[in-house]
Every structure is written in structure tokens, then in C-alpha cells.
Design an enzyme around this catalytic site. Sequence first.
Site, PDB file in Angstrom:
ATOM      1  N   HIS A  67       0.984  -1.270   0.163  1.00 57.07           N
ATOM      2  CA  HIS A  67       0.086   0.014  -0.004  1.00 57.07           C
ATOM      3  C   HIS A  67       0.818   1.221  -0.125  1.00 57.07           C
ATOM      4  O   HIS A  67       1.511   1.503   0.861  1.00 57.07           O
ATOM      5  CB  HIS A  67      -0.843   0.105   1.205  1.00 57.07           C
ATOM      6  CG  HIS A  67      -2.098  -1.051   1.140  1.00 57.07           C
ATOM      7  ND1 HIS A  67      -2.222  -1.494   1.981  1.00 57.07           N
ATOM      8  CD2 HIS A  67      -2.637  -1.261  -0.181  1.00 57.07           C
ATOM      9  CE1 HIS A  67      -3.335  -2.508   1.657  1.00 57.07           C
ATOM     10  NE2 HIS A  67      -3.484  -2.410   0.409  1.00 57.07           N
ATOM     11  N   ALA A  68       0.993   1.845  -1.241  1.00 51.88           N
ATOM     12  CA  ALA A  68       1.915   2.791  -1.275  1.00 51.88           C
ATOM     13  C   ALA A  68       2.088   3.912  -0.331  1.00 51.88           C
ATOM     14  O   ALA A  68       3.170   4.276   0.078  1.00 51.88           O
ATOM     15  CB  ALA A  68       1.555   3.549  -2.788  1.00 51.88           C
ATOM     16  N   ARG A  69       0.932   4.351   0.273  1.00 52.28           N
ATOM     17  CA  ARG A  69       1.126   5.568   1.094  1.00 52.28           C
ATOM     18  C   ARG A  69       1.846   5.277   2.508  1.00 52.28           C
ATOM     19  O   ARG A  69       1.971   6.276   3.523  1.00 52.28           O
ATOM     20  CB  ARG A  69      -0.438   6.101   1.431  1.00 52.28           C
ATOM     21  CG  ARG A  69      -1.297   5.108   2.104  1.00 52.28           C
ATOM     22  CD  ARG A  69      -2.779   5.733   1.848  1.00 52.28           C
ATOM     23  NE  ARG A  69      -3.755   5.026   2.358  1.00 52.28           N
ATOM     24  CZ  ARG A  69      -5.194   5.084   2.331  1.00 52.28           C
ATOM     25  NH1 ARG A  69      -5.467   6.068   1.708  1.00 52.28           N
ATOM     26  NH2 ARG A  69      -5.876   4.421   3.045  1.00 52.28           N
ATOM     27  N   GLU A  70       2.010   3.938   2.770  1.00 53.29           N
ATOM     28  CA  GLU A  70       2.487   3.623   4.067  1.00 53.29           C
ATOM     29  C   GLU A  70       4.098   3.744   4.189  1.00 53.29           C
ATOM     30  O   GLU A  70       4.598   2.783   4.292  1.00 53.29           O
ATOM     31  CB  GLU A  70       1.943   2.146   4.535  1.00 53.29           C
ATOM     32  CG  GLU A  70       0.343   2.141   4.439  1.00 53.29           C
ATOM     33  CD  GLU A  70      -0.029   0.717   4.518  1.00 53.29           C
ATOM     34  OE1 GLU A  70       0.349  -0.237   4.652  1.00 53.29           O
ATOM     35  OE2 GLU A  70      -1.462   0.491   4.478  1.00 53.29           O
ATOM     36  N   ARG A 125      -3.048   4.702  -2.542  1.00 52.83           N
ATOM     37  CA  ARG A 125      -2.947   3.422  -1.636  1.00 52.83           C
ATOM     38  C   ARG A 125      -2.930   2.223  -2.757  1.00 52.83           C
ATOM     39  O   ARG A 125      -1.953   1.194  -2.741  1.00 52.83           O
ATOM     40  CB  ARG A 125      -4.217   3.095  -0.819  1.00 52.83           C
ATOM     41  CG  ARG A 125      -4.494   1.607  -0.685  1.00 52.83           C
ATOM     42  CD  ARG A 125      -5.788   1.573   0.286  1.00 52.83           C
ATOM     43  NE  ARG A 125      -6.425   0.226   0.338  1.00 52.83           N
ATOM     44  CZ  ARG A 125      -6.394  -0.290   1.604  1.00 52.83           C
ATOM     45  NH1 ARG A 125      -5.759   0.163   2.659  1.00 52.83           N
ATOM     46  NH2 ARG A 125      -7.100  -1.768   1.636  1.00 52.83           N
ATOM     47  N   ASN A 142      -3.547  -5.656  -2.267  1.00 52.23           N
ATOM     48  CA  ASN A 142      -3.881  -6.644  -1.064  1.00 52.23           C
ATOM     49  C   ASN A 142      -5.179  -7.384  -1.045  1.00 52.23           C
ATOM     50  O   ASN A 142      -5.522  -7.703  -0.332  1.00 52.23           O
ATOM     51  CB  ASN A 142      -3.421  -6.103   0.290  1.00 52.23           C
ATOM     52  CG  ASN A 142      -3.257  -6.962   1.386  1.00 52.23           C
ATOM     53  OD1 ASN A 142      -2.669  -8.055   1.189  1.00 52.23           O
ATOM     54  ND2 ASN A 142      -3.739  -6.886   2.793  1.00 52.23           N
ATOM     55  N   ARG A 143      -5.768  -7.109  -2.168  1.00 54.76           N
ATOM     56  CA  ARG A 143      -6.990  -7.966  -2.314  1.00 54.76           C
ATOM     57  C   ARG A 143      -7.073  -8.463  -3.642  1.00 54.76           C
ATOM     58  O   ARG A 143      -8.055  -8.981  -4.097  1.00 54.76           O
ATOM     59  CB  ARG A 143      -8.328  -6.629  -2.371  1.00 54.76           C
ATOM     60  CG  ARG A 143      -8.735  -6.077  -1.300  1.00 54.76           C
ATOM     61  CD  ARG A 143      -9.107  -6.741  -0.173  1.00 54.76           C
ATOM     62  NE  ARG A 143      -9.237  -5.667   0.951  1.00 54.76           N
ATOM     63  CZ  ARG A 143      -8.439  -5.198   2.104  1.00 54.76           C
ATOM     64  NH1 ARG A 143      -7.106  -5.643   1.729  1.00 54.76           N
ATOM     65  NH2 ARG A 143      -8.496  -4.533   3.005  1.00 54.76           N
ATOM     66  N   HIS A 194       2.943  -3.807   6.324  1.00 51.81           N
ATOM     67  CA  HIS A 194       2.041  -2.685   6.207  1.00 51.81           C
ATOM     68  C   HIS A 194       2.051  -1.655   7.602  1.00 51.81           C
ATOM     69  O   HIS A 194       3.147  -2.138   8.193  1.00 51.81           O
ATOM     70  CB  HIS A 194       0.619  -3.092   6.271  1.00 51.81           C
ATOM     71  CG  HIS A 194       0.386  -4.048   5.133  1.00 51.81           C
ATOM     72  ND1 HIS A 194      -0.508  -3.684   4.255  1.00 51.81           N
ATOM     73  CD2 HIS A 194       0.592  -5.249   4.729  1.00 51.81           C
ATOM     74  CE1 HIS A 194      -0.892  -4.572   3.304  1.00 51.81           C
ATOM     75  NE2 HIS A 194       0.118  -5.630   3.720  1.00 51.81           N
ATOM     76  N   SER A 195       1.510  -0.472   7.427  1.00 61.61           N
ATOM     77  CA  SER A 195       1.484   0.184   8.831  1.00 61.61           C
ATOM     78  C   SER A 195       0.427   0.857   8.905  1.00 61.61           C
ATOM     79  O   SER A 195      -0.367   1.526   8.025  1.00 61.61           O
ATOM     80  CB  SER A 195       2.735   1.447   8.284  1.00 61.61           C
ATOM     81  OG  SER A 195       2.593   2.264   7.452  1.00 61.61           O
ATOM     82  N   TYR A 196      -0.274   0.466  10.180  1.00 62.98           N
ATOM     83  CA  TYR A 196      -1.329   1.162  10.776  1.00 62.98           C
ATOM     84  C   TYR A 196      -1.899   0.381  11.924  1.00 62.98           C
ATOM     85  O   TYR A 196      -2.143  -0.683  12.078  1.00 62.98           O
ATOM     86  CB  TYR A 196      -2.497   0.915   9.452  1.00 62.98           C
ATOM     87  CG  TYR A 196      -3.735   2.380   9.965  1.00 62.98           C
ATOM     88  CD1 TYR A 196      -3.343   3.504   9.333  1.00 62.98           C
ATOM     89  CD2 TYR A 196      -4.461   1.787  10.852  1.00 62.98           C
ATOM     90  CE1 TYR A 196      -4.076   4.707   9.723  1.00 62.98           C
ATOM     91  CE2 TYR A 196      -5.629   3.036  11.039  1.00 62.98           C
ATOM     92  CZ  TYR A 196      -5.164   4.424  10.511  1.00 62.98           C
ATOM     93  OH  TYR A 196      -6.029   5.336  11.031  1.00 62.98           O
ATOM     94  N   TYR A 246     -10.394  -6.530  10.136  1.00 63.02           N
ATOM     95  CA  TYR A 246     -11.709  -6.915   9.496  1.00 63.02           C
ATOM     96  C   TYR A 246     -11.434  -7.843   8.449  1.00 63.02           C
ATOM     97  O   TYR A 246     -10.340  -8.167   7.974  1.00 63.02           O
ATOM     98  CB  TYR A 246     -12.305  -5.441   8.943  1.00 63.02           C
ATOM     99  CG  TYR A 246     -11.156  -4.703   8.069  1.00 63.02           C
ATOM    100  CD1 TYR A 246     -10.380  -5.302   6.952  1.00 63.02           C
ATOM    101  CD2 TYR A 246     -10.825  -3.475   8.588  1.00 63.02           C
ATOM    102  CE1 TYR A 246      -9.310  -4.239   6.493  1.00 63.02           C
ATOM    103  CE2 TYR A 246      -9.741  -2.545   8.162  1.00 63.02           C
ATOM    104  CZ  TYR A 246      -9.198  -2.994   6.961  1.00 63.02           C
ATOM    105  OH  TYR A 246      -8.483  -2.160   6.270  1.00 63.02           O
ATOM    106  N   GLU A 268       1.314  -4.569  10.827  1.00 62.40           N
ATOM    107  CA  GLU A 268       0.631  -3.362  10.499  1.00 62.40           C
ATOM    108  C   GLU A 268       1.772  -2.466  11.796  1.00 62.40           C
ATOM    109  O   GLU A 268       1.334  -2.624  12.958  1.00 62.40           O
ATOM    110  CB  GLU A 268      -0.737  -3.003  10.942  1.00 62.40           C
ATOM    111  CG  GLU A 268      -1.742  -3.992  10.048  1.00 62.40           C
ATOM    112  CD  GLU A 268      -1.791  -3.007   9.097  1.00 62.40           C
ATOM    113  OE1 GLU A 268      -1.406  -1.902   8.572  1.00 62.40           O
ATOM    114  OE2 GLU A 268      -2.632  -3.535   7.838  1.00 62.40           O
TER     115      GLU A 268
END
Lengths: 307, 94
Positions: A67-70, A125, A142-143, A194-196, A246, A268
Amino acid sequence: QRNGNFNFEAYHTLEEISQEMDTLAAQYPGLVSKVNIGQSFEKRPMNVLKFSTGGDKPAIWLDAGIHAREWVTQATALWTANKIASDYGNDPSITSILDTMDIFLLPVTNPDGYVFSQTKNRMWRKTRSKVSGSFCVGVDPNRNWDAGFGGPGASNNPCSDSYHGPHANSEVEVKSIVDFIKSHGKIKAFITLHSYSQLLMFPYGYTCTKSDNFDELNEVAQKAAQSLASLHGTKYKVGPICSVIYQASGSTVDWTYSQGIKYSFTFELRDTGRYGFLLPASQIIPTAQETWLALRTIMEHTLNHPY
Amino acid sequence: QETFVGDQVLEITPRNEEQIKHLVELEAEEHLQLDFWKLPTIPGETAHVRVPFVSIQAVKVFLESQGIAYSTMIEDVQVLLDKENEEMLLNRRR
């Protein structure tokens, strides 16, 4: 804080990351090499760092930044690459891992998205592929994996940030990794960064049923999260993707697990709950340092539990 | 380069399944251009959503009318982005 001219306490352009990968390969010629596994939609190279002491060994895969923005994930991956290279021969744990296994590390899994997030839209993203019949661009990579593809937790709307794409592996970035993993045939652990919001997760994401290896994966993840917390006290939540965050179909580690890669984990990294994807660059090094402890724990477990 | 002046990130805590359903409906409203950073799926767990400046009033009114608890996680996304840009320029000079 620095290694040569590279400042790990900063976010960098794709070109700078690529140059640093070359520098690393030049600095450790007997250990590190750059392997091309394909091209992105916009023809940027997908380059993996291979850490190998030679021979035909089983391997551990690490990737970051699907996910590019992470941005902290790409930065953490590069710090990790330096750590692996510099610890070999000095740290007994990483030395014994690399004497038995190879490590592949892909620091920028979604290069087009990364460049787009740096130059046009910081919140980007997805990939940058064109979707036939829609004015919206890109697929959530990632889907897009062939694991419960198109099921709950993914969108069939091309304008959605979680659009699964027209079919599994439609994204060349995903397909390149799939082809590499299949052709290698001996990947024993697959860890995607990932990051979150500080999570360490394992399959499944597309279904909320327990995997056959739930107990072992949970034990390893708990241990890894404890190691991570020992440095700066960062608390991680641990468990299967579906129950921890989720339901999400078509995700990376569900596919790798379905391919028989038992030790499939997704991180994450920290956002501290205040910054989301906009984590200040001053937190790159603490994030990378603590993440390293967890990664090493998972790699050690993989080494000590051959299958 | 797209800017995000006045965009906010809201932290929303749905209490029950019905409130989650309302948030899912909200997400489907394309004209609001919401960017869910963390989707609402489990009651009591927080969801995070970036709300463009033009949609803030509508979203907050909706949340309040449904009795859904929220707080502001990021006041102005562009302020953080400006700091990030400054940091990158400074690091490049270093």
C-alpha cells in the site's frame, strides 16, 4: 543514524531507495545481491535484495509497501536490509539463519503507487493500472491475490480504495511475486509489512474460521510482539486478520498460507494512533528497531522448526 | 499535487451492529469521497476515516443524528503533510 550517505531518518524517493539497494549489494558482495523479479504496470523494476551465503537453500521472504502511502514500511524495510547485512557474522542469531536459509527482501512492492504518492497524491494506496470501462485508476494489491478472491472485505467498485481488480493476479506487481514464490518452491516464511495501528496478524482474512496452525502461529506472533514491545513499549494486537482488524479477501498471506507457507504473517507497524499514514520521519528508526526484534523472532522460529 | 487543506480524520466508535451498518452506508455515498483508513467492523472498535473539507459538516451531522460517538484524530491533514514536506526538504539538504 547513518550508513555512508544514506539517512535512515528520512523518507526517500524511489530512485534514492534503488541507489541504496545498489550500494548495499556493492558493500556486501558475498552476501547481498539485487534480483529483478519483474516490472510494475508503469514499467518500473521490481527489485528484491537477496541475502545468501550460497547454495540452494530454503528461504524467508519479506516485503513492504504494497500500500503505497504507508511510507514507514518501505523505510523500515531498507533499514532492515542494512541490519541483516551488517549483523551477518556479528550476531549469532542472524548468522545461523543465513547459514541455513536465504532471505529475500522487497522494499517497495508497489513502485508506481509509491512514486504517485510522492509526486501527486500522498493518500494513494493502490496500483496505477488502468481499469477497463472506468475512469478510476488502480487496484488494491492486497485484495488481488488468489485466496477467497472477490469475497467479503473487498470492493468490486473500481473507484474504491479496496477494489479487488478484474481477476486474481490481474496486477503485474502481485503476479510477479506469485511467479517468483512458485518458481522458488522453498519459501518457508512470508512476512509482509504494512503500517497502521500496531497489529501482527496471520491467516485467515477472507474467512473468520481458524486455520489448522492457529495455535502455533498465535504463539509465534505473541512471542514476536513481546520482543517488539521490549524496546520502546509499543503494544501490538495479535491474531487472525479477520478477527483482529476486519474481514478482507484476496490478501497476500492468505494466498501464501494456501501455498503451504506455514509461517505467513502480516505486520501493521506503529502509527501511534495519532498520525495514520503520516508518521513523522523521526519515528522511522524506532519503528524499524522494534520491528526488527519481532522479525528476528519469527525468522528464528522458522529456522528452528523446519517443515 | 493534490492538497488536503481542511480535511480531517475522524475516529469513530460504533456501539453496535446497527451503527456499523450506518457507517457502511456512509462509506457507499460516493459524493462524500470518504477514505476509510480503518473500516468499521466490530462494535466498540474504532474506525478511522479521512473526510474531505467539503463533506465534514454532512458527516458530522449524520454521526450525531445517529448517536454515533466520534472524535477528531487529525484536525487538518494538510498541516501534517506540510510538516512532512518540510522534513523531507530539510533531510535532503542535510
